[in-house]
Design an enzyme around this catalytic site. Structure first.
Site, PDB file in Angstrom:
ATOM      1  CE  LYS A 160      -4.482  -2.024   2.166  1.00 42.99           C
ATOM      2  NZ  LYS A 160      -3.457  -3.493   2.145  1.00 42.99           N
ATOM      3  CG  LEU A 161       5.034   1.037  -2.694  1.00 44.03           C
ATOM      4  CD1 LEU A 161       5.136   1.429  -3.780  1.00 44.03           C
ATOM      5  CD2 LEU A 161       5.714   1.325  -0.886  1.00 44.03           C
TER       6      LEU A 161
ATOM      7  CB  VAL B 251     -13.159 -13.861   1.042  1.00 45.66           C
ATOM      8  CG1 VAL B 251     -14.247 -14.869   0.472  1.00 45.66           C
ATOM      9  CG2 VAL B 251     -14.049 -12.857  -0.020  1.00 45.66           C
TER      10      VAL B 251
ATOM     11  CG  ASP C 258       6.868   8.115   0.862  1.00 39.82           C
ATOM     12  OD1 ASP C 258       6.620   9.592   0.560  1.00 39.82           O
ATOM     13  OD2 ASP C 258       6.647   7.601   1.479  1.00 39.82           O
TER      14      ASP C 258
HETATM   15  P1  XMP Z   1      -7.519 -11.623   5.932  1.00 42.13           P
HETATM   16  O1  XMP Z   1      -7.376 -12.007   6.950  1.00 42.13           O
HETATM   17  O2  XMP Z   1      -9.312 -10.479   6.658  1.00 42.13           O
HETATM   18  O3  XMP Z   1      -7.250 -10.672   5.003  1.00 42.13           O
HETATM   19  O4  XMP Z   1      -8.321 -12.196   5.105  1.00 42.13           O
HETATM   20  C1  XMP Z   1      -7.169  -9.536   4.157  1.00 42.13           C
HETATM   21  C2  XMP Z   1      -5.951  -9.581   3.232  1.00 42.13           C
HETATM   22  O5  XMP Z   1      -5.928  -8.474   2.983  1.00 42.13           O
HETATM   23  C3  XMP Z   1      -5.659  -6.576   3.179  1.00 42.13           C
HETATM   24  N1  XMP Z   1      -6.348  -6.061   3.012  1.00 42.13           N
HETATM   25  C4  XMP Z   1      -6.659  -5.299   1.903  1.00 42.13           C
HETATM   26  N2  XMP Z   1      -6.048  -4.583   1.398  1.00 42.13           N
HETATM   27  N3  XMP Z   1      -7.101  -2.813   0.728  1.00 42.13           N
HETATM   28  C5  XMP Z   1      -5.788  -3.636   0.422  1.00 42.13           C
HETATM   29  O6  XMP Z   1      -5.183  -3.049  -0.397  1.00 42.13           O
HETATM   30  C6  XMP Z   1      -8.047  -3.804   1.698  1.00 42.13           C
HETATM   31  O7  XMP Z   1      -9.353  -3.186   1.861  1.00 42.13           O
HETATM   32  C7  XMP Z   1      -7.860  -4.758   1.981  1.00 42.13           C
HETATM   33  N4  XMP Z   1      -8.715  -5.126   3.449  1.00 42.13           N
HETATM   34  C8  XMP Z   1      -7.795  -5.635   3.496  1.00 42.13           C
HETATM   35  C9  XMP Z   1      -5.565  -7.179   4.648  1.00 42.13           C
HETATM   36  O8  XMP Z   1      -3.827  -6.415   4.547  1.00 42.13           O
HETATM   37  C10 XMP Z   1      -4.998  -8.655   4.396  1.00 42.13           C
HETATM   38  O9  XMP Z   1      -3.527  -8.808   4.051  1.00 42.13           O
END
Ligand code: XMP
Length: 211
Positions: free
Chosen positions: A61-62, A166, A64
């Site tokens: 999630k860069l 999910v 900067d």
């Molecule tokens: P879980 O354990 O909730 O992990 O199934 C989810 C993974 O995805 C990342 N995550 C996101 N990354 N936008 C993102 O760019 C999002 O809205 C988002 N929601 C979850 C979270 O950090 C983990 O690695």
């Protein structure tokens, strides 16, 4: 080809490699986030690729300035990452700096509750940016299938919609795939389960049933 992405959010290298080996046949890609990079070093990307042969997504999630984004992205792509997840709200120049070095996935909305505060009001502009820059894909929230459908409807065809949320966050694979997601990201529902391989297989089959 699978449409399931494993979010491998553990610290430990051995544990990460073991889960990756157990689940590899059910995955399209492995997503590596800060916990694993902090716990095991950047070399984990190289090792995951070598052992599994799957694409690796670096979920950094860069967010900067262009120069710093570039400095980070250079090392991460050199380590073997195929895609880097980049925030869009920092502006086109910052996103372009990463895109000049490799494939990018832009966050246009997030899956948690707080996403409604700042990101969701900006989603239309972030989609506009994605349509202009044409990255590999965008991140949309599996926790809100109606938003996935909205984002898909506004995006240029060909730009992939990738959805975390999910499982542990409550999103259902079928709902988001029906809404137009191309890939789902699942973390805890696989890596925290007693049998990661079996959990990955079950989710994979659910995804296949919708494909
Ligand atoms: P879980 O354990 O909730 O992990 O199934 C989810 C993974 O995805 C990342 N995550 C996101 N990354 N936008 C993102 O760019 C999002 O809205 C988002 N929601 C979850 C979270 O950090 C983990 O690695």
């Amino acid at each position: 080809m699978s449409r399931l992405i494993l979010a491998l959010d553990v610290y430990d290298r051995e544990k990460a490699m073991e889960i990756a080996r157990q689940t590899v046949e059910y995955l399209w890609a492995i997503k590596v986030n800060w916990p694993l990079i902090i716990g095991s070093g950047l070399g984990i990307i190289t090792e995951l690729k070598r052992v599994t042969g799957l694409p690796v997504i670096a979920d950094l999630k860069l967010a900067d300035i262009p120069n710093t984004n570039r400095l980070i992205a250079k090392k991460v792509f050199e380590a073997g990452a195929d895609y880097i997840i980049t925030h869009g709200f920092v502006g086109r120049d910052s996103v372009r700096a990463v895109m000049e070095l490799g494939e990018v996935i832009i966050v246009v909305e997030m899956s948690h509750l707080g996403a409604k505060e700042f990101i969701q009001p900006a989603t239309d502009k972030l989609i506009e940016m994605a349509n202009e820059l044409e990255p590999f894909g965008v991140i949309a929230p599996a926790t809100r299938p109606e938003r996935v459908a909205y984002i898909r409807s506004k995006l240029k065809p060909g730009i992939k919609v990738i959805t975390p949320g999910v499982g542990a966050q409550g999103g259902k694979a079928g709902d988001v795939l029906k809404a137009g997601a191309d890939y789902i990201i699942v973390g805890r529902a696989i890596y925290q389960s007693d049998n990661p391989r079996e959990s990955a297989r079950r989710i994979y089959e659910e995804v296949e049933a919708w494909s």
